[in-house]
Write a protein that holds these residues in place. Structure first.
Motif, PDB file in Angstrom:
ATOM      1  N   LEU A 226      -1.451  26.589  37.591  1.00 19.12           N
ATOM      2  CA  LEU A 226      -1.443  25.130  37.806  1.00 19.12           C
ATOM      3  C   LEU A 226      -1.307  24.833  39.301  1.00 19.12           C
ATOM      4  CD1 LEU A 226       0.756  23.844  34.832  1.00 19.12           C
ATOM      5  CD2 LEU A 226      -1.722  23.650  35.097  1.00 19.12           C
ATOM      6  N   TRP A 227      -0.466  25.611  39.992  1.00 16.48           N
ATOM      7  CA  TRP A 227      -0.310  25.410  41.431  1.00 16.48           C
ATOM      8  C   TRP A 227      -1.618  25.726  42.183  1.00 16.48           C
ATOM      9  CZ3 TRP A 227       1.913  22.824  44.965  1.00 16.48           C
ATOM     10  CH2 TRP A 227       1.676  23.165  46.312  1.00 16.48           C
TER      11      TRP A 227
ATOM     12  N   TYR B 100      -5.024  15.013  34.717  1.00 15.17           N
ATOM     13  CA  TYR B 100      -4.471  14.542  36.005  1.00 15.17           C
ATOM     14  C   TYR B 100      -5.461  14.827  37.134  1.00 15.17           C
ATOM     15  CZ  TYR B 100       0.216  14.596  33.771  1.00 15.17           C
ATOM     16  OH  TYR B 100       1.296  14.401  32.960  1.00 15.17           O
ATOM     17  N   PHE B 101      -6.052  16.036  37.116  1.00 12.91           N
ATOM     18  CA  PHE B 101      -6.924  16.449  38.225  1.00 12.91           C
ATOM     19  C   PHE B 101      -8.209  15.613  38.253  1.00 12.91           C
ATOM     20  CE2 PHE B 101      -4.859  20.814  37.421  1.00 12.91           C
ATOM     21  CZ  PHE B 101      -3.761  20.468  38.197  1.00 12.91           C
TER      22      PHE B 101
ATOM     23  N   THR C 195      -3.568  18.715  29.759  1.00 13.61           N
ATOM     24  CA  THR C 195      -2.851  17.580  30.377  1.00 13.61           C
ATOM     25  C   THR C 195      -3.078  17.566  31.882  1.00 13.61           C
ATOM     26  OG1 THR C 195      -1.170  17.848  28.663  1.00 13.61           O
ATOM     27  CG2 THR C 195      -0.589  16.456  30.541  1.00 13.61           C
ATOM     28  N   PHE C 196      -2.888  18.720  32.514  1.00 14.13           N
ATOM     29  CA  PHE C 196      -3.068  18.792  33.969  1.00 14.13           C
ATOM     30  C   PHE C 196      -4.533  18.574  34.349  1.00 14.13           C
ATOM     31  CE2 PHE C 196       1.234  20.218  34.234  1.00 14.13           C
ATOM     32  CZ  PHE C 196       1.631  19.953  35.528  1.00 14.13           C
TER      33      PHE C 196
ATOM     34  N   LEU D 253       2.184  15.110  41.445  1.00 13.07           N
ATOM     35  CA  LEU D 253       1.669  16.432  41.034  1.00 13.07           C
ATOM     36  C   LEU D 253       2.591  17.572  41.467  1.00 13.07           C
ATOM     37  CD1 LEU D 253      -2.173  15.988  41.710  1.00 13.07           C
ATOM     38  CD2 LEU D 253      -1.039  16.160  39.482  1.00 13.07           C
TER      39      LEU D 253
ATOM     40  N   TYR E 114      -7.225  12.236  39.586  1.00 12.57           N
ATOM     41  CA  TYR E 114      -7.044  12.348  41.039  1.00 12.57           C
ATOM     42  C   TYR E 114      -8.404  12.293  41.748  1.00 12.57           C
ATOM     43  CZ  TYR E 114      -6.337  14.403  45.625  1.00 12.57           C
ATOM     44  OH  TYR E 114      -6.356  14.622  46.987  1.00 12.57           O
TER      45      TYR E 114
ATOM     46  N   HIS F 154       5.040  19.768  38.991  1.00 10.50           N
ATOM     47  CA  HIS F 154       4.899  21.220  39.063  1.00 10.50           C
ATOM     48  C   HIS F 154       6.254  21.875  39.345  1.00 10.50           C
ATOM     49  CE1 HIS F 154       3.992  25.123  40.992  1.00 10.50           C
ATOM     50  NE2 HIS F 154       3.187  25.204  39.964  1.00 10.50           N
TER      51      HIS F 154
ATOM     52  N   GLU G 256      -0.798  22.231  28.070  1.00 15.50           N
ATOM     53  CA  GLU G 256      -0.458  21.948  29.481  1.00 15.50           C
ATOM     54  C   GLU G 256      -1.725  21.942  30.330  1.00 15.50           C
ATOM     55  OE1 GLU G 256       2.372  21.185  30.912  1.00 15.50           O
ATOM     56  OE2 GLU G 256       4.054  22.318  30.102  1.00 15.50           O
TER      57      GLU G 256
ATOM     58  N   ILE H  77      -3.622  22.653  41.968  1.00 17.49           N
ATOM     59  CA  ILE H  77      -3.020  21.563  42.760  1.00 17.49           C
ATOM     60  C   ILE H  77      -3.262  21.811  44.254  1.00 17.49           C
ATOM     61  CG2 ILE H  77      -0.801  20.540  43.464  1.00 17.49           C
ATOM     62  CD1 ILE H  77       0.144  21.020  40.545  1.00 17.49           C
TER      63      ILE H  77
ATOM     64  N   HIS I 228       8.130  22.321  36.366  1.00 15.75           N
ATOM     65  CA  HIS I 228       7.678  23.517  35.635  1.00 15.75           C
ATOM     66  C   HIS I 228       8.263  24.792  36.244  1.00 15.75           C
ATOM     67  CE1 HIS I 228       4.908  20.746  33.738  1.00 15.75           C
ATOM     68  NE2 HIS I 228       4.543  21.691  32.904  1.00 15.75           N
TER      69      HIS I 228
END
Lengths: 92, 173
Positions: B161-162, B15-16, B11-12, B115, B19, B119, B8, B165, B122
């Motif tokens: 993860l938050w 994404y970041f 993967t995130f 995003l 972004y 989240h 995870e 984000i 999740h």
């Protein structure tokens, strides 16, 4: 005598909350007019985020008591993440 | 569970980075859009999730010590934090949509809804994991420490993860 596990968790939470409030100040402190790209704020945001994630992993997820291999793995991941983010910000 | 956390995380992280790449292509558009987000709500939600992470860590610690009553109390507090976070996030979405900022408005808002949406998914899965922890703690016949700690590890992942984000969408410029 070391501090208790409960006190250590509370200190971790205090640190994380303090850093979050600092990020709040950093995010809201800008001059008049539209927001402009600011490499110092970007680098600061990435740096304090990685510190927060490491505190969560080491203290809340208790990785500091985990086998050394897991700590190396998570620290390597965070180091690579910082490099990838800063390189993308700088060169993209 | 740590394997899932690493997958995870990777993967995130992708994404970041993506972004950040798109942000660097159109910084003015991204920053003009970011100015419409409520930074204070983002901070409140971050502190709520950090607090819920703290309480699930306390739950694990109490469970290890055999104090299951306190452990149960702490996991219920964690669950309340998750629901509060989700409620504030849905309120925030409703405000943005009310102002006309939807998934298709521009690239920034596509990332914002993607995003925060993934989240939130999740958070829902994490809440199911917390239900399992509550189920384990509520009867002396169960109380498997490994299951309790697995649920807690998942919730901490939702938390960190938050944290990332929040920094990207609300603070970075």
């Amino acid at each position: 005598m070391g501090i208790s596990a409960q006190a250590r968790l509370a200190l971790g939470w205090l640190l994380l909350t303090g850093i979050t409030l600092f990020a709040w100040w950093m995010g809201s402190s800008h001059g008049p007019g539209p927001l402009r790209p600011d490499p110092a704020v970007a680098a600061g945001a990435i740096a304090i985020t990685v510190v927060k994630v490491r505190v969560i992993i080491m203290e809340f997820m208790d990785a500091r008591h985990a086998p050394r291999r897991l700590r190396y793995l998570t620290d390597s991941f965070l180091a690579l993440f910082v490099i990838a983010m800063l390189a993308t910000y700088r060169f993209a | 569970m740590w394997v899932l956390v690493m997958i995870e995380g990777l993967t995130f992280a992708a994404y970041f980075v993506v972004y950040t790449y798109f942000y660097r292509q159109s910084p003015d558009l991204f920053l003009a859009s970011q100015a419409h987000l409520d930074l204070t709500l983002g901070v409140v939600n971050t502190i709520i999730l950090l607090t819920s992470s703290w309480s699930i860590a306390r739950c694990v610690e109490r469970s290890r010590a055999g104090d299951y009553k306190a452990a149960l109390r702490n996991v219920l507090l964690t669950m309340a934090g998750g629901f509060l976070f989700a409620g504030i996030k849905l309120y925030e979405w409703s405000v943005e949509i009310g102002r006309g900022f939807t998934f298709t408005t521009n690239t920034f808002f596509s990332f914002y809804y993607f995003l925060t949406g993934i989240h939130l998914l999740h958070i829902i899965v994490g809440s199911i994991a917390l239900f399992v922890v509550i189920h384990q703690l509520s009867s002396p016949a169960r109380r498997a420490q490994e299951i309790i700690e697995t649920g807690a590890t998942y919730w901490h992942m939702v938390d960190f993860l938050w944290v990332i984000i929040f920094a990207l969408l609300y603070v970075m410029r």
